[in-house]
Scaffold this active site. Structure first.
Site, mmCIF file in Angstrom:
data_model
loop_
_atom_site.group_PDB
_atom_site.id
_atom_site.type_symbol
_atom_site.label_atom_id
_atom_site.label_comp_id
_atom_site.label_asym_id
_atom_site.label_seq_id
_atom_site.Cartn_x
_atom_site.Cartn_y
_atom_site.Cartn_z
ATOM 1 N N LYS A 126 0.868 -1.190 0.000
ATOM 2 C CA LYS A 126 0.000 0.000 0.000
ATOM 3 C C LYS A 126 0.894 1.227 0.000
ATOM 4 O O LYS A 126 2.044 1.166 0.453
ATOM 5 C CB LYS A 126 -0.880 0.000 1.255
ATOM 6 C CG LYS A 126 -2.070 0.922 1.173
ATOM 7 C CD LYS A 126 -3.251 0.274 0.461
ATOM 8 C CE LYS A 126 -4.362 1.276 0.212
ATOM 9 N NZ LYS A 126 -5.552 0.640 -0.372
ATOM 10 N N ASP A 166 -6.968 4.510 -4.780
ATOM 11 C CA ASP A 166 -7.594 4.394 -3.451
ATOM 12 C C ASP A 166 -8.229 5.763 -3.202
ATOM 13 O O ASP A 166 -8.386 6.547 -4.147
ATOM 14 C CB ASP A 166 -6.567 4.016 -2.372
ATOM 15 C CG ASP A 166 -7.225 3.662 -1.044
ATOM 16 O OD1 ASP A 166 -7.904 2.628 -0.981
ATOM 17 O OD2 ASP A 166 -7.092 4.416 -0.057
#
Ligand code: NDP
Length: 444
Positions: A126, A166
């Protein structure tokens, strides 16, 4: 002290001031207790949990860029490569002022299990930055994205680490980042997913997380004697996940009556008008007040409050820790039968426990929102083949994946005597494959 408790203490001591990371590790390890305790000596000798909770590596870097007034701005960029035992690191890039290392680590840790659950060969990672794209001009967003990628491109690649969107990173940001990667590295490869359709993106990727959430929710309902048709649904958020969750819920015959953003929420008893919502959020990038102004049946409220509306199904699709214990109590009192997480970790631990104790069907984000990353992996496959599949092909693969995920976690929960506990099921099903791969690959 049990091995799980030892590792939990160690994670908190080694990573102070990262409460979201502690929360994610605690939730996963607590629910893995039955598996760990059944193999405690083996896992302890392998230091498997210590290895699993320590990222392979993490990058933190300066992102300088020039705003429209000629002023230099400086943000912080992150990429955490958590675990690549079953495939290249894969996970989104979050652009939001709240981003810090602890948030990225919590998301990267969750991503390991989510990616494993999809059944596809992708590891967990991430990244992101504390940059806020809101209110910035396109030129400013491009300047930021180019500077961010100038550093990030050193660490990623189509077979190494493949970031995606995201919160705050949509098609526009992915486009600017992809362009900069290509310019610096001189390779045209599927290094990012969520790309535009004209340059390697996959049909149905935009819809995938929201649609996938509904495919899994529908299967969970079906296996518990309910159906989606005619259900009243409350959704939070009004971004990518929320919009396409609303669309698919309505296609399946349910009525979605709420959406929200970080300033307020809308109650629309006639059912949310998806075309209008898209116009306000995707085209104008405006606030929900504009939706309410254009829709006579809608009421706008400042602040939070989505979960106070009576509904059968609640789908939190905004951000972490947005469904609290008091919200869970209200949902139960109002007869809610199912909660499925479109966002990552939107429900606090106490709220999750309360919902489960009160027999509300609960699908955790790492399973319920895995449709996004699964379709990203399908985008990677299309890029490798240099082919594009039709919308229907991708959508039908997505649906199969989501139905399989539900059955995998349902079976895993049953195997450990935890029938109906889909949180435990998801963690166990995700963990088993990663643990096997880590042990098989030796101490690395
Ligand atoms: P977007 O940026 O498109 O939308 C986020 C939405 O949540 C916006 O409506 C935003 O409101 C709201 N929001 C953000 N922060 C807060 C906050 N602190 N309080 C209240 N509302 C807030 O993001 P996505 O829809 O892509 O992502 C939503 C969630 O889903 C995230 O948790 C993400 O990690 C998760 N997710 C996303 C996937 C994807 O494919 N996009 C895949 C898997 C998970 P505002 O516009 O006012 O900021």
């Amino acid at each position: 002290m049990s091995y799980v408790d030892e590792v939990l203490e160690r994670v908190i001591a080694k990573n102070p001031a990262e409460p979201e990371f502690h929360q994610a590790v605690k939730e996963v390890l607590e629910s893995l207790r039955p598996v760990i305790e059944a193999n405690e000596d083996k896992y302890r000798k392998e230091a498997l949990l210590e290895r699993l909770t320590e990222p392979d590596r993490q990058f933190k870097f300066r992102v300088p860029w020039v705003d429209d007034k000629g002023q230099v701005q400086v943000n912080t960029g992150y990429r955490v490569q958590f675990n690549n035992s079953i495939g290249p690191y894969k996970g989104g890039l979050r652009l939001h002022p709240s981003v810090n290392l602890g948030i990225i680590k919590f998301l990267g840790f969750e991503q390991i299990f989510k990616n494993s659950l999809t059944g596809l060969p992708i590891g967990g990672g991430k990244g992101g930055s504390d940059f806020d794209p809101k209110g910035k001009s396109d030129r400013e967003v491009m300047a930021f994205c180019q500077s961010f990628m100038t550093e990030l491109c050193k660490y990623i690649g189509a077979d190494t680490d493949v970031p995606a969107g995201d919160i705050g990173t949509g098609a526009r940001e992915i486009g600017y980042m992809f362009g900069q990667y290509k310019k610096i590295r001189s390779v045209y490869e599927g290094v990012l997913t969520g790309k535009g359709l004209s340059y390697g993106g996959s049909l149905a990727r935009t819809e995938a997380t929201g649609y996938g959430l509904l495919y899994l929710t529908e299967e969970m309902l079906k296996c518990n004697g309910h159906e989606m048709k005619d259900k009243v649904v409350c959704i939070s958020g009004s971004g990518n996940v929320a919009i396409y969750a609303t669309q698919k819920a309505q296609q399946l015959g349910a009525k979605v009556v709420t959406v929200s953003d970080s300033t307020g929420w809308v109650y629309d008893p006639e059912g949310i008008d998806v075309a209008l919502l898209k116009e306000v959020k995707e085209v104008k990038r405006a606030r929900l007040t504009e939706y309410a102004a254009a829709r006579p049946s809608a009421q706008y409220h400042e602040g939070r409050g989505v979960w106070s509306v009576k509904c059968d199904i609640a789908l939190p699709c905004a951000t972490q820790n947005e469904l609290l214990l008091e919200d869970a109590k209200e949902l139960v009192a109002n007869g809610c039968i199912a909660v499925a997480e479109g966002a990552n970790m939107p429900t606090t631990l106490e709220a999750t426990e309360y919902l489960q104790q009160n027999k509300v069907l609960f699908a955790p984000g790492k399973a319920a929102n895995a449709g996004g990353v699964a379709t990203s992996a399908l985008e990677m496959s299309q890029n490798s083949e240099r082919l594009s599949w039709t919308f229907e092909e991708v959508d039908s693969k997505l649906k199969n994946i989501m139905v399989n995920i539900f059955h995998n976690l349902d079976d895993a929960a049953k195997r450990y005597g935890k029938e109906g506990d889909y949180v435990t099921g998801a963690n166990i099903a995700g963990f088993e494959k990663v643990a096997d791969a880590m042990i098989a690959q030796g101490v690395i």
